[in-house]
Scaffold this motif. Sequence first.
Motif, PDB file in Angstrom:
ATOM      1  N   UNK A  22      -9.268   3.841  -5.027  1.00 29.69           N
ATOM      2  CA  UNK A  22      -8.704   4.600  -3.949  1.00 29.69           C
ATOM      3  C   UNK A  22      -7.211   4.215  -3.827  1.00 29.69           C
ATOM      4  N   UNK A  23      -6.906   3.132  -4.037  1.00 28.92           N
ATOM      5  CA  UNK A  23      -5.380   2.435  -3.968  1.00 28.92           C
ATOM      6  C   UNK A  23      -4.714   3.020  -5.185  1.00 28.92           C
ATOM      7  N   UNK A  29       3.665   3.029   0.237  1.00 30.63           N
ATOM      8  CA  UNK A  29       3.916   2.959   1.535  1.00 30.63           C
ATOM      9  C   UNK A  29       2.492   3.401   2.231  1.00 30.63           C
ATOM     10  N   UNK A  30       1.600   4.166   1.365  1.00 31.02           N
ATOM     11  CA  UNK A  30       0.309   4.479   1.981  1.00 31.02           C
ATOM     12  C   UNK A  30      -0.408   3.382   1.680  1.00 31.02           C
ATOM     13  N   UNK A  31      -0.346   2.789   0.525  1.00 32.10           N
ATOM     14  CA  UNK A  31      -1.035   1.506   0.000  1.00 32.10           C
ATOM     15  C   UNK A  31      -0.860   0.461   1.289  1.00 32.10           C
ATOM     16  N   UNK A 111       5.888   8.139   7.643  1.00 29.51           N
ATOM     17  CA  UNK A 111       6.862   8.455   6.670  1.00 29.51           C
ATOM     18  C   UNK A 111       6.593  10.115   6.269  1.00 29.51           C
ATOM     19  N   UNK A 112       7.366  10.621   5.537  1.00 25.24           N
ATOM     20  CA  UNK A 112       7.176  12.065   5.284  1.00 25.24           C
ATOM     21  C   UNK A 112       5.856  12.410   4.901  1.00 25.24           C
ATOM     22  N   UNK A 117      -0.064  13.756   4.936  1.00 19.78           N
ATOM     23  CA  UNK A 117      -1.408  13.467   4.971  1.00 19.78           C
ATOM     24  C   UNK A 117      -2.059  13.633   6.249  1.00 19.78           C
ATOM     25  N   UNK A 118      -1.579  12.986   7.225  1.00 19.05           N
ATOM     26  CA  UNK A 118      -2.166  13.279   8.514  1.00 19.05           C
ATOM     27  C   UNK A 118      -2.446  14.799   8.943  1.00 19.05           C
TER      28      UNK A 118
END
Length: 463
Positions: A22-23, A29-31, A111-112, A117-118
């Motif tokens: 998944x990583x 940043x997401x990781x 972040x952007x 994603x959210x």
Amino acid sequence: MSKKRRNRHKKEVQEPRFDFDEAKELTVGQAIRKNEEVEAGVLPEDSILDKYVKQHKDEIEADKFATRQYKKEELVETQSLDDLIQEVREAVEESEASSEEVPILPPLPLDDEEQGLDSLLLEDENPIEMTEEVEEEQNLSRLEQEGSEKKSKKGFVLTALAFVSVIICVSAYYVYRQVNRSTQEIQTSQSSSSEQNVQPILEDFNSQYDAFYTDSNKTALKNSQFDKLSQLKTLLDKLEGSREHTLAKSKYDSLATQIKAIQDVNAQFEKPAIVDGVLDTNAKVKSDAKFTDIKTGNTELDKVLDKAISLGKSQQTSVSSSSSSQTSSSNSSQTSSNTISETKPSSSNETRSSRSEVNMGLSSAGVAVQRSASRVAYNQSAIDDSNNSAWDFADGVLEQILATSRSRGYITGNQYILERVNIVNGNGYYNLYKPDGTYLFTLNCKTGYFVGNGSGHADALDF
């Protein structure tokens, strides 16, 4: 508990893992964000509220500890009145400031890419789950707001209570001062009124008290005032309860003691021996008189009392001696009626008049009598004229002179020497000596006049 929540609970207890596969598909940043969530124990199905709580557990615990400390500090005892007022003012300012603030949970940093994603995730989530998360977030916000409102209300209540306490204390002190002041004014008024009522009585008491004495020095009492003692007692009773009563009572008690002493001594004589502070030496003692020493505290009066007592006792002694001498003389006359012996006196001090034999005192034989101190010159021819009526004492004269001498302490009882000195103008003059021969004075046996050589006495004789 719903099935979904039970499954969530089961998953929470499982050890969190960050899948490597998944990583690989996440940005750096997401990781990092995902790794923080995994370490905090965040699960994919957790709501936003759950995620926030897990990730900020340390901050929430610290806030709880600070809250507990604040509650403990509220239990500290109040300080002095000035400190309390200052604290109340500060509490009011803080409560006003806190009422305007509403605690808001800090947003999660995005972040952007994460924002996109959210947004995509929110669109894919179940609507029911979104509703529950929103409701939980609203509930949390409402609880925090209610807690803030409660704290604000609690601060306001404490402030109000503090102000009420201050007002009560100030009011109670004001009432106390007013009551105390009123009480003092009433007492002062009553005291002033009482003094005004007492003053006339006190003046009357002092006026009547002064009237008992013959002089301003209050050394001698007027016999005519003795019956008015009860009137003075009435005035004294009216002064009872006032501050002047103590002094007035001491005056009354002293006066009553002096009056009683004079009355007791006068009662031993056929007529009063002490009148207006002066001793009457002509007063005759009663046959059943009894004398005891009396002290009143008035020095001058005590001297007069002593003289009166001595006069009474000397008269009792003279009467007793006279009776014994008369009995002895009668017996001697009967036993020597057939024997007559005539002897001529060898010296002047052995000359005695048969009519004055009783009170002639002691013999001067063998005593160094101070004849040179005599106020009247010795005349031996007159002394030898023993049967001359000029030597006879007038009634009561010798007794009175002896009583006065005893009262003054010149002689005691019949312990004295009495000598003939001269006859002048038909009056016989005698000298009175102490038993040791000390000269006291020269006396006229007809008039009772006597004078010595002491300082302050008369310088002239009566001829």
